[in-house]
Write an enzyme that holds these catalytic residues in place. Structure first.
Site, PDB file in Angstrom:
ATOM      1  N   ASP A  64      -9.780  11.013  11.085  1.00  0.00           N
ATOM      2  CA  ASP A  64      -9.557  10.663   9.675  1.00  0.00           C
ATOM      3  C   ASP A  64     -10.230   9.337   9.349  1.00  0.00           C
ATOM      4  OD1 ASP A  64      -8.689  11.039   7.091  1.00  0.00           O
ATOM      5  OD2 ASP A  64      -6.662  10.301   7.451  1.00  0.00           O
ATOM      6  N   LYS A 109       4.346  -0.195   8.343  1.00  0.00           N
ATOM      7  CA  LYS A 109       4.062   1.100   7.748  1.00  0.00           C
ATOM      8  C   LYS A 109       5.358   1.898   7.807  1.00  0.00           C
ATOM      9  CE  LYS A 109       0.534   4.648   8.568  1.00  0.00           C
ATOM     10  NZ  LYS A 109      -0.650   4.916   9.399  1.00  0.00           N
ATOM     11  N   TYR A 119       1.397   9.395   3.913  1.00  0.00           N
ATOM     12  CA  TYR A 119       2.397   9.278   4.967  1.00  0.00           C
ATOM     13  C   TYR A 119       3.610   8.455   4.537  1.00  0.00           C
ATOM     14  CZ  TYR A 119      -0.134   5.042   4.658  1.00  0.00           C
ATOM     15  OH  TYR A 119      -0.714   3.931   4.116  1.00  0.00           O
ATOM     16  N   GLY A 120       3.446   7.587   3.533  1.00  0.00           N
ATOM     17  CA  GLY A 120       4.524   6.671   3.173  1.00  0.00           C
ATOM     18  C   GLY A 120       3.979   5.411   2.535  1.00  0.00           C
ATOM     19  N   GLU A 121       4.562   4.281   2.900  1.00  0.00           N
ATOM     20  CA  GLU A 121       4.166   3.016   2.273  1.00  0.00           C
ATOM     21  C   GLU A 121       3.823   1.981   3.331  1.00  0.00           C
ATOM     22  OE1 GLU A 121       7.815   2.043   0.398  1.00  0.00           O
ATOM     23  OE2 GLU A 121       7.538   3.496  -1.227  1.00  0.00           O
ATOM     24  N   GLY A 162       0.822  -1.202   0.000  1.00  0.00           N
ATOM     25  CA  GLY A 162       0.000   0.000   0.000  1.00  0.00           C
ATOM     26  C   GLY A 162       0.855   1.250   0.000  1.00  0.00           C
ATOM     27  N   LYS A 163       0.191   2.369  -0.223  1.00  0.00           N
ATOM     28  CA  LYS A 163       0.901   3.628  -0.363  1.00  0.00           C
ATOM     29  C   LYS A 163      -0.051   4.734   0.063  1.00  0.00           C
ATOM     30  CE  LYS A 163       3.742   5.706  -3.768  1.00  0.00           C
ATOM     31  NZ  LYS A 163       4.802   5.460  -4.649  1.00  0.00           N
ATOM     32  N   GLY A 164       0.463   5.765   0.685  1.00  0.00           N
ATOM     33  CA  GLY A 164      -0.432   6.852   1.075  1.00  0.00           C
ATOM     34  C   GLY A 164       0.348   8.134   1.235  1.00  0.00           C
TER      35      GLY A 164
END
Ligand SMILES: *[C@@H]1O[C@H](CO)[C@@H](O)[C@H](O)[C@H]1NC(C)=O
Ligand SMILES: *[C@@H]1O[C@H](CO)[C@@H](O)[C@H](O)[C@H]1NC(C)=O
Ligand SMILES: *[C@@H]1O[C@H](CO)[C@@H](O)[C@H](O)[C@H]1NC(C)=O
Length: 512
Positions: A342, A241, A225-227, A221-223
């Site tokens: 969130d 994370k 904030y990072g991966e 995953g990726k977002g």
């Protein structure tokens, strides 16, 4: 493992400070001499979370022993808090020093000290020069009784990690690992620490050891904030994370929240360890949690349709998780109330048996009624725009009122159950998966887009006619409507939602 606990407890506070200092690279005193420097500008992607900016909230503090190089007249400035610390040096003398603490992580660092064994006490405050009046006192001497470490080792262990000791050595010492016997599963380790310790998670050195022994398998995953990576620890799958360096505030906050006493709950993502590696620009921040192969609720709903039972199971378990977060548990071993800020389908994970757990606590706010302390974030405009409550969008949310954040979560929860309900088949009909407001705003909506739809036009996600002809979906519709009410005071609390869903679950005779 318990045998190492004294040493581990002793270093807990120091290690955290040290880790942060390490991460700061050039200036090891970075944390304490906060400069309030703004983070680089971010451009959030589609439906990404927006972090609070480092607002320039300058506070002047008295400094001695922790003055920045350019300080004049024993004064420093910070966006965080003023502190005073008393600690024992290697000759056993108490030394009082003071200075500025950067905002990020300050709540964590200011609060950790009541755990008395460390022989240091830090106190913080947040009005100009307030730390001149602080008089922290040393905690009582830690009791003896460590079976693995000799006195000399314990002594070394303590002083080696002491905050003011030679900083060069920290890095090397942090390479140290503890021995975790073969055959201990993560579940065992966590269970042991729950029943023996403070109930807030594994001791830090155990966390670091686990973190170092993890093999990274593949990115999942990726977002913003990072991966997120799939990792393996002695054959067990974990999620790792990896935060971008600029996201250290999120890492700090999430780590802090997860290590809150009594945070563990079956509908909150299970925390295993946090770690930090490298220095300066190449600092990597890790958060290691349980791994759930079925991914997020968002991924899941795209692939899967639900029956009534599955819908209720998802909605109810998510409500249980949110209820645990929102609820304050009183007492010394209690838990503060926590607002998520969130909540969205991408931040909820699906467990194997079809229940969910809530993840991503990087923006959470805490409230403790004992101290009457709201951990106020620097900006109200945070979270994911698509899921922002009307009062967040139009900035009418009262930042100083904790309950306001709780009610903003309820609005987001309402949108999430709308996403679930669309995927529930009744009479052979089902809607395709869509994000809330998909037909009303562009794919990466701006504040203005959302404000127009949610506040000005007062629109809410569209509801299919079929929902009214099904008993369960009708009840869900009522529930979501009462969650996304414009007026925060008219929204349901999560406790009410949970009770209503529990009744529905019971009447359908579903095992949750
Ligand atoms: C230095 O700070 C003290 C208060 O902390 C103040 O009274 C004094 O005027 C300051 N001196 C200068 C030169 O700013
Ligand atoms: C999760 O995924 C596995 C394998 O893809 C599948 O067998 C299982 O049924 C899924 N769980 C749920 C709750 O759908
Ligand atoms: C799902 O799994 C959790 C443990 O992860 C368990 O406590 C819960 O009872 C299970 N629920 C169902 C419906 O099987």
């Amino acid at each position: 493992m318990a045998a190492l606990s004294l040493c581990l407890t002793v270093i807990t506070v120091s290690l955290l400070l040290t880790l942060r200092a390490d991460g700061a690279g050039q200036n090891p005193d970075h944390v304490l001499q906060g400069t309030g420097v703004k983070h680089e500008a971010r451009r959030p992607g589609e439906d990404s979370t927006i972090a609070p900016e480092d607002a320039a909230r300058f506070l002047s503090c008295y400094c001695s022993g922790h003055c920045p190089d350019d300080a004049t007249n024993n004064t420093c400035q910070t966006n965080g808090q003023c502190f005073a610390i008393i600690e024992e040096d290697e000759q056993g003398e108490a030394i009082l020093t003071s200075g500025c603490m950067k905002y990020e992580g300050s709540h964590f660092q200011c609060k950790d000290s009541p755990k008395a064994q460390t022989r240091r006490t830090i106190e913080c405050c947040n009005t100009d020069f307030c730390n001149r009046d602080l008089q922290p006192t040393l905690p009582p001497v830690a009791p003896a009784g460590n079976v693995l470490l000799t006195t000399a080792q314990r002594f070394r262990c303590f002083f080696r990690y002491k905050w003011q000791a030679e900083r060069q050595r920290y890095h090397k010492d942090l390479e140290q690992e503890v021995f975790i016997p073969a055959g201990e599963s993560l579940k065992d380790l966590i269970h042991q620490s729950q029943s023996s310790g403070s109930g807030s998670g594994l001791p830090l050195l155990v966390q670091r050891t686990i973190a170092k022994q993890i093999q990274m398998v593949r990115q999942i995953g990726k977002g913003r904030y990072g991966e997120v990576w799939l990792g393996r620890w002695r054959g067990e799958k974990v999620a790792v994370k990896v935060f971008f360096t600029r996201e250290e505030a999120s890492w700090f906050r999430e780590t802090e929240i997860y290590q809150t006493v009594l945070m563990r709950h079956e509908n909150i993502l299970g925390f295993i360890a946090a770690d930090i590696k490298g220095t300066g620009a190449f600092t990597q921040l890790f958060l290691i949690t349980d791994y759930h192969e079925n991914g997020s609720l968002y991924d899941y709903l795209k692939l899967t349709t639900l029956d009534t039972q599955a819908l209720l199971r998802l909605a109810y378990s998510a409500a249980c998780g949110l209820c645990h977060l929102h609820t304050e548990i009183y007492g010394t071993q209690g838990k503060p109330a926590i607002a998520h800020r969130d909540l969205k389908s991408k931040n909820i994970l699906i467990k194997k048996n079809g229940t969910c757990c809530i993840a991503d606590l990087g923006l959470a706010v805490k409230f403790n009624s004992d101290t009457n302390e709201v951990d106020i974030p620097l900006s109200t405009r945070v979270g994911t725009r698509r899921y922002m409550a009307p009062e967040v969008l139009d900035e009418s949310l009262n930042k100083n009122h904790f309950q306001a954040y709780i009610m903003a979560d309820m609005y987001s929860y309402g949108l999430v159950i709308w996403e679930m309900a669309r995927r529930c088949i009744t009479g052979g009909i089902v809607e395709d998966y869509q994000l809330p407001y998909y037909e009303m705003v562009p794919s990466d909506p701006s504040y203005e887009d959302m404000l127009e739809v949610v506040c000005v036009k007062g629109l809410r996600p569209t509801v299919s006619n079929r929902w009214n002809s099904d008993e369960c979906l009708r009840a869900m519709l009522k529930l979501m409507s009462e969650c996304w009410a414009h007026n925060p005071a008219s929204r349901l609390t999560i406790l009410r939602v949970k009770k209503t869903l529990a009744k529905m679950v019971e009447s359908q005779d579903i095992k949750i």
